[in-house]
Design a protein around this motif. Structure first.
Motif, mmCIF file in Angstrom:
data_model
loop_
_atom_site.group_PDB
_atom_site.id
_atom_site.type_symbol
_atom_site.label_atom_id
_atom_site.label_comp_id
_atom_site.label_asym_id
_atom_site.label_seq_id
_atom_site.Cartn_x
_atom_site.Cartn_y
_atom_site.Cartn_z
ATOM 1 N N CYS A 1 2.728 -4.736 3.588
ATOM 2 C CA CYS A 1 3.358 -3.499 4.052
ATOM 3 C C CYS A 1 2.561 -2.323 3.516
ATOM 4 O O CYS A 1 2.366 -2.179 2.308
ATOM 5 C CB CYS A 1 4.810 -3.409 3.588
ATOM 6 S SG CYS A 1 5.718 -2.066 4.401
ATOM 7 N N GLY A 2 2.075 -1.497 4.429
ATOM 8 C CA GLY A 2 1.254 -0.354 4.067
ATOM 9 C C GLY A 2 0.789 0.354 5.320
ATOM 10 O O GLY A 2 1.325 0.132 6.412
ATOM 11 N N SER B 1 -1.068 -1.158 -4.425
ATOM 12 C CA SER B 1 -2.177 -0.200 -4.394
ATOM 13 C C SER B 1 -1.664 1.214 -4.148
ATOM 14 O O SER B 1 -0.890 1.448 -3.217
ATOM 15 C CB SER B 1 -3.172 -0.595 -3.299
ATOM 16 O OG SER B 1 -4.212 0.349 -3.202
ATOM 17 N N VAL B 2 -2.118 2.150 -4.998
ATOM 18 C CA VAL B 2 -1.781 3.570 -4.837
ATOM 19 C C VAL B 2 -3.041 4.387 -5.119
ATOM 20 O O VAL B 2 -4.035 3.873 -5.626
ATOM 21 C CB VAL B 2 -0.653 3.996 -5.810
ATOM 22 C CG1 VAL B 2 0.652 3.305 -5.468
ATOM 23 C CG2 VAL B 2 -1.050 3.715 -7.254
ATOM 24 N N LYS B 3 -2.962 5.676 -4.826
ATOM 25 C CA LYS B 3 -4.113 6.534 -5.085
ATOM 26 C C LYS B 3 -4.254 6.855 -6.566
ATOM 27 O O LYS B 3 -5.344 6.804 -7.125
ATOM 28 C CB LYS B 3 -3.997 7.824 -4.271
ATOM 29 C CG LYS B 3 -4.169 7.630 -2.774
ATOM 30 C CD LYS B 3 -4.073 8.957 -2.039
ATOM 31 C CE LYS B 3 -4.271 8.768 -0.537
ATOM 32 N NZ LYS B 3 -4.164 10.055 0.205
ATOM 33 N N TRP C 1 5.575 -0.192 12.088
ATOM 34 C CA TRP C 1 6.376 0.755 12.875
ATOM 35 C C TRP C 1 6.382 2.165 12.302
ATOM 36 O O TRP C 1 7.118 3.028 12.776
ATOM 37 C CB TRP C 1 7.819 0.257 13.017
ATOM 38 C CG TRP C 1 8.526 -0.079 11.745
ATOM 39 C CD1 TRP C 1 8.611 -1.276 11.136
ATOM 40 C CD2 TRP C 1 9.287 0.818 10.900
ATOM 41 N NE1 TRP C 1 9.359 -1.203 9.981
ATOM 42 C CE2 TRP C 1 9.788 0.076 9.812
ATOM 43 C CE3 TRP C 1 9.589 2.194 10.976
ATOM 44 C CZ2 TRP C 1 10.569 0.632 8.808
ATOM 45 C CZ3 TRP C 1 10.366 2.743 9.977
ATOM 46 C CH2 TRP C 1 10.843 1.969 8.908
ATOM 47 N N TRP C 2 5.583 2.444 11.290
ATOM 48 C CA TRP C 2 5.573 3.800 10.741
ATOM 49 C C TRP C 2 4.141 4.273 10.538
ATOM 50 O O TRP C 2 3.210 3.519 10.594
ATOM 51 C CB TRP C 2 6.352 3.900 9.436
ATOM 52 C CG TRP C 2 5.970 2.932 8.374
ATOM 53 C CD1 TRP C 2 6.478 1.676 8.165
ATOM 54 C CD2 TRP C 2 5.003 3.102 7.329
ATOM 55 N NE1 TRP C 2 5.913 1.083 7.081
ATOM 56 C CE2 TRP C 2 4.993 1.925 6.543
ATOM 57 C CE3 TRP C 2 4.149 4.150 6.990
ATOM 58 C CZ2 TRP C 2 4.154 1.757 5.456
ATOM 59 C CZ3 TRP C 2 3.308 3.982 5.897
ATOM 60 C CH2 TRP C 2 3.316 2.803 5.146
ATOM 61 N N GLY D 1 0.838 -1.188 0.000
ATOM 62 C CA GLY D 1 0.000 0.000 0.000
ATOM 63 C C GLY D 1 0.874 1.238 0.000
ATOM 64 O O GLY D 1 1.598 1.499 0.971
ATOM 65 N N GLY D 2 0.859 2.007 -1.096
ATOM 66 C CA GLY D 2 1.637 3.245 -1.167
ATOM 67 C C GLY D 2 3.112 3.013 -0.959
ATOM 68 O O GLY D 2 3.733 2.151 -1.598
#
Length: 280
Positions: A257-258, A181-183, A279-280, A155-156
């Motif tokens: 991861c996203g 996946s992105v916008k 973690w972000w 994701g992004g």
């Protein structure tokens, strides 16, 4: 080493002086990454690097290419670094997007006001020499894995560690199936390289999802790879069932991861264990 292809060269106008508007903001940025990852495995060694190239690869993403001659530097696909900004107390955390190399690595960093990230976007230049320390527990070495199918959900900006795995896995006996996946199309910064990997290596499969602005026309060769809307747990469960026609589920891995909400959604609702670090 992969090629990065981009049509963009757009600087972000926010002034660098915002970094220093409040010492409290700076100190919280030091603690944020280190505190969130304090239980993670880390190298004992700090390695000095040199920034070799800084490139604007989308309106919001900068690519750093760095070299190091340290004999202690090594990482596994999917790991990250503590990134110590030169001549400051700032520390950020960024996943490698390149395949492992003892003397070279790449970071793709999306703009934010988080001080280390702001420094990368507004002050970092060729010749700067940050310190880095490798860390992370969720990685996969395609050379040694017993998995026959690895599904990668990105994701992004979460694509970075998964791209490292994909790059390292190209040409192996394991199938790597990326769902990214992105916008908007402009945020699909690694699309050209992923498509090149897919065209050369039969074990690479890629699908792209756009959640806000779907292109009117992509061409017949690309349309089958693009989807409108988000990746869903139902979609992944159907994909797992399809692979289970020829591969036992015990021979599959799923990495996600996203954004945290995306990770939680798939962790709760797919029929396989999810590997992730939040973690972000």
């Amino acid at each position: 080493m992969g090629r990065i292809i981009s049509r963009f060269s757009i600087p972000f106008p926010t002034p660098f002086s915002l970094l220093y508007t409040a010492s409290r903001t700076i100190m919280s940025s030091v603690a944020r990454h280190l505190e969130r990852t304090k239980g993670s495995t880390r190298s004992k060694e700090l390695c000095r690097c040199r920034v070799e190239r800084v490139a604007q690869v989308s309106p919001t993403v900068k690519l750093l290419q760095l070299s190091t001659e340290s004999s202690h530097f090594n990482f596994k696909p999917g790991q990250w670094v503590d990134f110590f900004i030169p001549n400051t107390t700032l520390v950020g955390g960024y996943s490698m997007c390149s395949a492992p190399d003892p003397h070279y690595f790449e970071l793709a960093v999306k703009f934010s006001l988080h001080p280390p990230t702001h420094w990368i976007h507004n002050a970092c230049k060729v010749g700067d020499r940050p310190l880095v320390r490798v860390g992370g527990d969720k990685w996969l070495d395609p050379k040694t894995t017993s998995a026959k199918v690895v599904i990668l959900l990105a994701g992004g900006r979460g694509v970075n560690p998964l791209l490292s795995i994909l790059r390292a896995g190209a040409g192996t006996n394991t199938v790597f199936h990326l769902l990214y996946s992105v916008k908007t199309l402009e945020e699909l910064v690694f699309w050209a390289e992923i498509e090149e990997l897919r065209s050369v290596h039969r074990n690479i499969i890629a699908e792209y999802h756009m959640t806000e602005k779907f292109p009117d026309y992509l061409g017949p060769k690309l349309t089958e790879s693009f989807r409108e809307g988000r990746i869903t747990p139902d979609q992944i469960n159907c994909l797992l069932l399809e692979y289970q026609k020829t591969v036992d589920v015990s021979d599959m891995r799923l990495f996600v991861c996203g954004p945290p909400k995306m990770i939680e959604l798939f962790d709760r609702n797919v029929n396989i264990k999810c590997d992730f670090e939040k973690w972000w």
